[in-house]
Every structure is written in C-alpha cells, then in structure tokens.
Design a protein around this motif. Structure first.
Motif, PDB file in Angstrom:
ATOM      1  N   ASP A 130      -5.428   1.700   3.561  1.00  0.00           N
ATOM      2  CA  ASP A 130      -5.303   1.408   4.985  1.00  0.00           C
ATOM      3  C   ASP A 130      -4.055   0.576   5.255  1.00  0.00           C
ATOM      4  OD1 ASP A 130      -7.591   2.799   5.482  1.00  0.00           O
ATOM      5  OD2 ASP A 130      -8.891   1.029   5.586  1.00  0.00           O
ATOM      6  N   SER A 134      -0.804   1.847   7.573  1.00  0.00           N
ATOM      7  CA  SER A 134      -0.263   1.187   8.762  1.00  0.00           C
ATOM      8  C   SER A 134       1.208   0.832   8.573  1.00  0.00           C
ATOM      9  CB  SER A 134      -1.067  -0.076   9.083  1.00  0.00           C
ATOM     10  OG  SER A 134      -1.048  -0.980   7.982  1.00  0.00           O
ATOM     11  N   TRP A 138       4.499   2.258  10.792  1.00  0.00           N
ATOM     12  CA  TRP A 138       5.514   1.368  11.364  1.00  0.00           C
ATOM     13  C   TRP A 138       6.884   1.614  10.731  1.00  0.00           C
ATOM     14  CZ3 TRP A 138       6.599  -0.915  15.528  1.00  0.00           C
ATOM     15  CH2 TRP A 138       7.501  -1.969  15.598  1.00  0.00           C
ATOM     16  N   VAL A 191       0.366  -7.691   8.448  1.00  0.00           N
ATOM     17  CA  VAL A 191      -0.592  -6.940   7.639  1.00  0.00           C
ATOM     18  C   VAL A 191      -0.994  -7.689   6.377  1.00  0.00           C
ATOM     19  CG1 VAL A 191      -0.901  -4.843   6.251  1.00  0.00           C
ATOM     20  CG2 VAL A 191       0.113  -4.699   8.529  1.00  0.00           C
TER      21      VAL A 191
END
Length: 419
Positions: A130, A134, A138, A191
């Motif tokens: 995950d 992400s 980006w 993150v």
C-alpha cells in the motif's frame, strides 16, 4: 565507507548513462521502442529504493533509486526530446504515466486475494505494498509534470544560453529536479515519516547527479557525436501544446469548424460568428465590409469536366482567396460555389479595391492552372451604410452579386460602383 558509496553511485550513473545512450544512439537501427521500454522498466525499482534503500554520503543520507535512476530517467527523456521531437517523446511520457497507473491498479486488486504460505516465514507485506502504491501514484504524477516542465524549460532558456547545450541541460535539469525533490519528499515524509535531513541530502545528491550526467553528456558529444546535430530551435509554446495533446484538440476543433474540401470556415460558423463580428465593429464605430463571391458558370465546369475537376477548382480558388486575406478577414464557404468574405476595419472603397484584386487574380490564375477559364462575380456591401444587421448587409451584397451576374459576370458590384 561514504567515499566507497560515492564511487558506487558514480559507477551506477556511468553504467546507466552508457547503456541508455547506446540505445538512444542505435534507435534508428533497433527502434526507439527499445529505448522507451528500458526507460520504463525502472520505475518500480526507483520507488522501492526511494522508500526503503538509503546510504550515507559525506553530505547526507540519500537513496540511489532517486539519485541515479530517477534523475537519469528524467534527463534521458530530455535527451530523447532533443534528439527527436515532442511528438516522439510524448509517447514515452504518456506510456510511463499509463503503465505506472496500471501497475498500481493491478496491485490494488491483487492485494485482496486470500494468499497461502508455501515457504515458512514468507508472507506478502500488504502494508508495504500500500505504501509503495501511494508513492508510485505520486511519483508518477510528479514524473509527468517534471518531464513536460524540463522540455519546455529547455526550449525557454534556449534564447539565453544559445549554443551552450551542456549549460542548458545542466540548468533545466537542476531546476526541475529541485522541484521534484521537494514534491516527492513531502509525500515520503507523509507516508513513511522520513526526516527532513533526508530532503536536504537527496537535494544535494540530485544536483550532483545532474552535474555528473551533464559531464557524461558533454564527454559523449565530444568523443562520439556532433554537438551541432543536437541543437534545436523550437517554440516552447508549440512544444507544450504537442506534449499536452493540445494540438490534437486544435486539429479536432479545426476539423469541426472548417469545410473539408476548401479549408474555409463552415456556413454554421458564419451563422454563429458573423453577427458578433458585425456587432463588435459597430460598437467600436469601425467599418465592416461583406463580399459575396460566386464562381461563374460553375455547373458547366462540373458538366464538362466532372465533379472531381469541379472540386479542384473550388479548392484552388479557396486557397487563392485565403492567401490574400488580412488578419482581420474571415472567409466562409456559404454553399456550393459561393463564398462570403467578412472584412473588419475595411471601408467601401477599400473593399471594392480588394474585390477587384481578387477577381483579377482568379482570372489570371485560371488561365494557367484550370481546364478552362474560370471567373468570379462579387457583390460588396459595407456597414453601417448598407445595414447594421447581418441579414440586411448580406442581402445588399447578394443583390449586387446578381447585378454583376446580369451585367455579364466576371465583375464586381458595390455601393454606387460597378467595375
């Protein structure tokens, strides 16, 4: 250890540059697709290394994935553009964008599987997947923006640096990679909680990488290629439009507003735009002239020589008319063999002079290039003298066109004047 790390990074950059430049140089033989594929397969590795793989250098902590691979990829996209054009390089840019989003979409589906253990202690790390997903989204968006920005900037600074190819390469690379470092670190910090000293170390590393790649590029030009062949002089505005597919939008728009045979504006464009043009001229107290141009005996041309010859006559006359227009003129194919020319800021006397020149030019041209002599009759009306409403103005010009026809054709008829 830090010195050895720096040496390994330089070795990675040298290997990357050598292989990719070899593929770029051989693109005419093996195809540019090989270069693009080699460029694209690195992205997952870049993101993985940027997320978890860090080393220490004298000036800070950095990731080889971001420093060597991503910086190299962005600069290679620029080199592909310089060597080819915006039309070619956008294939790589959009291919990377779509391919990386496809990976993320597939991973998001795969993560919902119920997995089984086949090797003790080897379980998929869904949380890490995950996180990588992400960051890939980006990073892909940043790469898309970076790739367009570095190319447009390269052309924009061309007027300042002239023939200094290496300097242009260095400046635009450093500027865009600085932007990229700031953008990617913000996501990484959000993150994974990466500390701020990673940003500064990564920024310095990317700037050093830019210098190294620039030095390798200059060495390549000196020993293996001709620098003059790499110099470009393209409009950065046009380049931006091609890279963002805006030129396709304009082409589509042109196709929907122009007559496919003559290239002039459609009748529906006349209905939509002409009233606004007239209203604008009247509000500014400026004259406007309307010319109705009709090809004489056009049906006879079709009957004697066929419709294909008739189409060629229409297309060539339309081209002649278009080539003699001012920037304030608007040419429409009104129907069949009839054209309407709207001329802003053109009073009656000047409109008559223009109509006369067009008539004579077509007559001379037809004697050389058409299967038989082709002439036109033209009716001229001017606002506000002949009307302040488009329908009234057109009726006045159309009536004078038929006066020219009745007078023997190949004539211009206008306000109180007949040629």
């Amino acid at each position: 250890m830090t010195t050895f790390n720096a040496f390994l990074l330089f070795a990675q950059a040298a290997v990357y540059f050598t292989v990719m430049m070899g593929l770029l140089r051989a693109r005419k033989v093996i195809g540019v697709g090989v270069f693009m594929c080699a460029l694209g397969v690195m992205h997952f590795l870049e993101t993985y290394l940027a997320s978890v793989f860090y080393i220490e250098l004298p000036f800070g902590i950095i990731s080889p994935g971001s420093t060597v691979l991503f910086s190299g990829k962005l600069l290679m996209i620029l080199l592909l553009y310089i060597r080819e054009d915006a039309l070619v390089v956008r294939q790589a840019i959009y291919g990377l964008l779509i391919g990386n989003f496809l990976i993320v979409a597939l991973v998001m589906i795969l993560r919902n599987h119920e997995t089984i253990v086949i090797t003790e202690g080897r379980l998929p790390d869904i949380a890490f997947i995950d996180e990588i997903g992400s960051l890939m989204v980006w990073g892909t968006l940043l790469l898309f923006v970076d790739a367009i920005a570095i190319i447009v900037l390269y052309e924009r600074i061309g007027d300042w640096f002239g023939r200094h190819l290496g300097l242009r390469f260095l400046v635009c690379g450093a500027a865009v990679l600085t932007f990229d470092q700031a953008g990617f670190f913000l996501a990484l910090h959000y993150v994974s909680g990466a500390p701020w000293h990673v940003f500064f170390g990564g920024l310095v590393a990317k700037l050093v990488a830019t210098v190294v790649y620039t030095a390798l590029f200059i060495a390549y030009l000196k020993y293996f290629d001709d620098e003059a062949a790499w110099l470009t002089n393209r409009s950065f505005k046009d380049v931006f439009q091609v890279l963002t597919y805006r030129e396709r939008y304009h082409q589509l728009l042109e196709a929907t507003t122009r007559d496919h045979l003559t290239g002039t504006l459609h009748r529906r464009q006349y209905d939509h735009n002409a009233p606004k043009i007239l209203e604008k001229s009247l509000s500014e107290s400026k004259p406007l002239s309307l010319l109705v141009i009709d090809i004489d005996h056009f049906k006879a041309v079709n009957d004697r020589h066929g419709h294909q010859a008739g189409d060629q006559v229409l297309a060539k006359i339309a081209r002649m008319l278009s080539e003699n227009l001012r920037s304030d003129d608007h040419l429409y194919r009104f129907g069949g063999e009839e054209f309407v020319l709207i001329c802003e800021k053109l009073p009656a006397e000047a409109a008559m002079s223009l109509a006369s020149r067009l008539r004579k030019a077509i007559e001379r041209f037809s004697a050389i290039y058409f299967p038989e002599k082709i002439t036109v009759s033209i009716g001229v009306a001017t606002a506000p003298e002949d009307g302040t409403v488009l329908e009234t103005l057109f009726q006045a010009a159309d009536m004078r066109l038929y006066e020219a026809k009745r007078a023997g054709r190949n004539r211009v008829c206008g306000p109180a004047v007949q040629e």
